[in-house]
Design a protein around this motif. Structure first.
Motif, mmCIF file in Angstrom:
data_model
loop_
_atom_site.group_PDB
_atom_site.id
_atom_site.type_symbol
_atom_site.label_atom_id
_atom_site.label_comp_id
_atom_site.label_asym_id
_atom_site.label_seq_id
_atom_site.Cartn_x
_atom_site.Cartn_y
_atom_site.Cartn_z
ATOM 1 N N ARG A 108 12.573 42.439 74.196
ATOM 2 C CA ARG A 108 13.500 41.757 73.301
ATOM 3 C C ARG A 108 13.012 41.780 71.856
ATOM 4 O O ARG A 108 13.763 41.467 70.931
ATOM 5 C CB ARG A 108 13.720 40.316 73.769
ATOM 6 C CG ARG A 108 14.585 40.220 75.018
ATOM 7 C CD ARG A 108 14.563 38.849 75.652
ATOM 8 N NE ARG A 108 13.272 38.564 76.289
ATOM 9 C CZ ARG A 108 13.103 37.702 77.291
ATOM 10 N NH1 ARG A 108 14.134 37.032 77.772
ATOM 11 N NH2 ARG A 108 11.914 37.486 77.814
ATOM 12 N N ASP A 109 11.734 42.172 71.663
ATOM 13 C CA ASP A 109 11.163 42.252 70.313
ATOM 14 C C ASP A 109 10.930 43.683 69.877
ATOM 15 O O ASP A 109 10.177 43.948 68.933
ATOM 16 C CB ASP A 109 9.826 41.486 70.276
ATOM 17 C CG ASP A 109 9.994 40.015 70.627
ATOM 18 O OD1 ASP A 109 11.027 39.444 70.236
ATOM 19 O OD2 ASP A 109 9.098 39.453 71.289
ATOM 20 N N ARG A 165 16.394 48.405 79.078
ATOM 21 C CA ARG A 165 16.993 47.268 78.368
ATOM 22 C C ARG A 165 18.503 47.415 78.217
ATOM 23 O O ARG A 165 19.071 47.189 77.154
ATOM 24 C CB ARG A 165 16.341 47.045 76.997
ATOM 25 C CG ARG A 165 16.422 45.558 76.611
ATOM 26 C CD ARG A 165 16.084 45.269 75.185
ATOM 27 N NE ARG A 165 16.531 43.911 74.863
ATOM 28 C CZ ARG A 165 16.752 43.462 73.638
ATOM 29 N NH1 ARG A 165 16.545 44.248 72.604
ATOM 30 N NH2 ARG A 165 17.176 42.238 73.429
ATOM 31 N N ASP A 178 7.220 42.484 74.398
ATOM 32 C CA ASP A 178 8.450 42.030 75.058
ATOM 33 C C ASP A 178 9.597 42.915 74.556
ATOM 34 O O ASP A 178 9.756 43.106 73.345
ATOM 35 C CB ASP A 178 8.726 40.563 74.706
ATOM 36 C CG ASP A 178 9.849 39.966 75.554
ATOM 37 O OD1 ASP A 178 10.841 40.674 75.823
ATOM 38 O OD2 ASP A 178 9.740 38.779 75.928
ATOM 39 N N VAL A 192 22.708 42.348 74.688
ATOM 40 C CA VAL A 192 21.360 42.806 74.352
ATOM 41 C C VAL A 192 21.327 43.017 72.841
ATOM 42 O O VAL A 192 21.877 43.986 72.318
ATOM 43 C CB VAL A 192 21.036 44.120 75.091
ATOM 44 C CG1 VAL A 192 19.681 44.654 74.656
ATOM 45 C CG2 VAL A 192 21.063 43.898 76.596
ATOM 46 N N GLU A 193 20.719 42.085 72.129
ATOM 47 C CA GLU A 193 20.716 42.132 70.671
ATOM 48 C C GLU A 193 19.500 42.891 70.164
ATOM 49 O O GLU A 193 18.384 42.729 70.650
ATOM 50 C CB GLU A 193 20.741 40.718 70.095
ATOM 51 C CG GLU A 193 22.026 39.953 70.413
ATOM 52 C CD GLU A 193 22.076 38.607 69.723
ATOM 53 O OE1 GLU A 193 21.172 38.315 68.915
ATOM 54 O OE2 GLU A 193 23.015 37.841 70.007
ATOM 55 N N ASP A 194 19.747 43.712 69.165
ATOM 56 C CA ASP A 194 18.678 44.510 68.566
ATOM 57 C C ASP A 194 18.105 43.757 67.377
ATOM 58 O O ASP A 194 18.841 43.274 66.517
ATOM 59 C CB ASP A 194 19.235 45.867 68.121
ATOM 60 C CG ASP A 194 18.133 46.851 67.800
ATOM 61 O OD1 ASP A 194 16.964 46.541 68.073
ATOM 62 O OD2 ASP A 194 18.450 47.926 67.254
ATOM 63 N N LYS A 195 16.781 43.648 67.339
ATOM 64 C CA LYS A 195 16.132 42.978 66.209
ATOM 65 C C LYS A 195 15.834 43.998 65.113
ATOM 66 O O LYS A 195 15.116 44.976 65.355
ATOM 67 C CB LYS A 195 14.831 42.313 66.662
ATOM 68 C CG LYS A 195 15.032 41.022 67.431
ATOM 69 C CD LYS A 195 13.703 40.312 67.602
ATOM 70 C CE LYS A 195 13.899 38.955 68.274
ATOM 71 N NZ LYS A 195 12.600 38.229 68.429
ATOM 72 N N ASP A 227 19.109 42.103 79.587
ATOM 73 C CA ASP A 227 17.924 41.276 79.376
ATOM 74 C C ASP A 227 17.741 40.378 80.588
ATOM 75 O O ASP A 227 18.728 39.924 81.189
ATOM 76 C CB ASP A 227 18.085 40.407 78.120
ATOM 77 C CG ASP A 227 17.799 41.192 76.851
ATOM 78 O OD1 ASP A 227 17.048 42.181 76.921
ATOM 79 O OD2 ASP A 227 18.340 40.817 75.786
#
Length: 613
Positions: free
Chosen positions: A436-437, A419, A434, A355-358, A422
């Motif tokens: 992810r954003d 989260r 979303d 789970v990548e953090d933006k 994902d």
């Protein structure tokens, strides 16, 4: 034979307890990884590191100079000329040089130890911080014990490398280079004859390298398994004693302990081969010095031979020469251990969060709590699909219940909202964004989760409740506790809110721990609240007390309730009935009862169970 039998028994029981993902890492020995380790020295490149190097160079220079003074000056000049005055000055000079070397060694030892401890501190801190940020998938496939081994044992294995190894390596290289240069300057013939043994030694050491390295890798693996089993055994001691499995557990531990013992024995045995080989090389070099050196003395300087003073200097250097060679052999073993440990450490550091953090993600500072699932599919692995194209909506401020049999996907939905994972396909949205954003920290700061098996940290009651909002005042903590009904039992404790709870809160009952988790969640003041079987550990009387508190807790928040008890979910605005990762029905309690479908059957079976009681 006894240990071998027990190891066989251990192997038969291996799959009963755990499977560890630790394995031998087969990578070529490369200096690129060593340079990666040395990066941790960079913060100290202007303080302790240069100081240690200067101190090392001073003491090394003294050791290189003294044999020349004794051989060439004292014997060939002073004694040959019977100059007592010069002898006096020479003795005083050598004494001062040794004093300077002594002072240099004091500062070298002091500074390299400070340097090493700081580097290990930084490395362990970096590793722990990185692991804290990894996704749940990382922890799903690794035992707690194996992770602890990486943070503690493997970093400790690098301590000797940084406290002594690196500076000693530089010192030995400088010493060897200086001695080789001096030997060739004194007598190229004798130097070449003595040093002919070096290529042979390096050839054999290279052959031993891979075998020794693999042995130390195996040591780390066995330590990881041993720690994993210890951690599991201690955490599960109540279950072990409940089923009278102490003897079985002891036999299993003996098998794991035997593997650890055997791996250490084999690694040290292979590593120990280095020192005798160096000593054998020393003996050969000494024999060459005595035989060929004596011949060169008899030959005389005029005929291409050497002086007695040169021979004495050679004897000093040969005596000193094999010491750094021996240390380099030990250093090589130490380097192999460090490489095995560093490979395992960097394996973790190279793990990227699933789970990548933006960094430029949406902040969601004014989260309303409107949740949407759009054709969401999720699988923990390729063979197990947990959700099949789920589409649902949870309006802001709405209380939603998820019901269904074990494994139907209820907790997976909750995990996707937080989260922790994902979706494999589709999208989970909050307020139209979303996930992810969205920035992870901002998202999770506005979501509180209360689990069935709540976790209580070592510390005071006050600190545990405040965990959700560290800047909360004591008054706010007490108020949250009163709202959920926890204040009553807390006040009965000897020290009230300052009562120290043991690891995992063992001094508290399951219900009391759950009440603390409710207080923690309320204090965090989330926009979304997830209750995952949160009342399962609370008795009926206590549950009645907190029903009113739950209304206060859920008021104005989007709440997701996962529960089996009808009393907990019947007031929900919407209920989703799941089975095998699919939504079978949805609606409020009355609507679902009128449909007489799966929900109706669940409620009916629950009442039948109560009637049977």
């Amino acid at each position: 034979m006894k240990k071998g039998n027990k190891m066989s028994k251990e192997n038969r029981h291996l799959n009963r307890f755990y499977y560890t993902v630790d394995h031998a890492v087969e990578k070529p020995f490369n200096w690129q990884q060593m340079w990666r380790l040395l990066v941790y020295l960079k913060p100290y490149s202007k303080t302790y590191l240069p100081g240690s190097i200067i101190a090392m160079l001073i003491s090394t220079a003294v050791r290189l100079i003294v044999p020349i003074l004794i051989g060439k000056v004292a014997i060939d000049t002073v004694i040959a000329n019977e100059d007592m005055t010069m002898l006096t000055y020479l003795v005083i000079g050598i004494g001062l040089l040794y004093l300077l070397s002594y002072v240099g060694n004091i500062f070298r030892i002091k500074w390299v130890n400070i340097l090493g401890q700081n580097v290990i501190y930084d490395l362990r801190q970096h590793l722990f911080s990185h692991i804290q940020r990894l996704s749940h998938r990382f922890f799903d496939s690794r035992s707690g014990g194996s992770i602890i081994v990486r943070i503690m044992n493997d970093t400790n294995s690098l301590q000797e490398l940084f406290t002594n190894g690196i500076i000693n390596l530089l010192m030995d290289i400088v010493m060897l280079t200086g001695m080789v240069a001096i030997l060739f300057a004194l007598s190229p013939k004798l130097a070449l004859a003595i040093l002919v043994i070096l290529p042979i030694m390096f050839y054999i050491s290279t052959k031993l390298r891979r075998n020794i390295r693999r042995s130390w890798q195996n040591v780390r693996i066995q330590q990881s398994r041993l720690n994993s089993h210890l951690n599991e055994s201690i955490q599960g001691i109540r279950i072990t004693q409940s089923f009278s499995q102490e003897k079985e557990n002891e036999e299993y531990f003996d098998g794991v302990n035997t593997d650890n013992f055997t791996s250490w024995r084999m690694a040290t045995k292979k590593s120990a081969m280095f020192r005798p080989f160096v000593e054998m090389s020393n003996a050969i070099g000494t024999i060459i010095l005595i035989s060929y050196g004596a011949y060169l003395i008899l030959l005389g300087e005029a005929n291409g031979g050497i002086s007695t003073g040169t021979f004495v200097s050679f004897a000093f250097y040969i005596g000193m020469f094999w010491e750094p060679i021996s240390r380099l052999g030990q250093m090589y073993n130490q380097l192999l251990m460090a490489m095995s440990a560093s490979e395992r450490i960097f394996e973790f550091l190279d793990q990227k969060p699933n789970v990548e953090d933006k960094p430029d993600g949406a902040d969601l500072t004014d989260m309303q709590g409107h949740i949407e699932f759009g054709r969401v599919q999720f699988a923990y692995d390729e063979e197990r699909i947990a959700l099949h194209e789920i589409s649902l909506e949870m309006k802001a401020g709405e209380t939603v219940a998820l019901v269904g049999h074990t494994g139907s996907g209820k907790s997976t939905i909750a995990n996707l909202i937080s989260r922790f994972y994902d979706p494999t396909e589709g999208a989970v949205k909050i307020d139209g964004h979303d996930l992810r954003d969205v920035k992870l920290d901002r998202l999770r700061q506005q979501i509180s989760v209360v689990l069935q098996d709540t976790f209580i940290f070592s510390g005071t009651i006050l600190e545990n409740i405040r965990f959700g909002r560290p800047n909360a005042t004591d008054e706010e903590v007490i108020e949250a506790s009163k709202v959920v009904g926890a204040d009553e039992f807390i006040q009965r404790l000897a020290n009230g809110y300052e009562t120290e709870v043991e690891e995992r809160g063992n001094i508290l009952s399951a219900g009391e721990r759950q009440l603390l988790s409710f207080a923690r969640a309320l204090l965090a003041d989330p926009r979304i609240l997830i209750l995952d079987e949160a009342t399962a550990s609370i008795d009926t009387e206590t549950e009645m007390k907190i029903q009113t508190a739950l209304k206060r807790l859920l008021n104005g928040r989007t709440a997701i309730i996962i529960a089996h008890r009808l009393s907990t979910i019947r007031e929900s605005d919407n209920i989703f009935v799941l089975e095998n990762g699919k939504i079978l029905e949805s609606g409020n309690h009355d609507e679902l009862m009128q449909q007489r479908g799966e929900y109706f059957e669940l409620v009916k079976s629950q009442f039948e169970m109560l009637d049977a009681i």
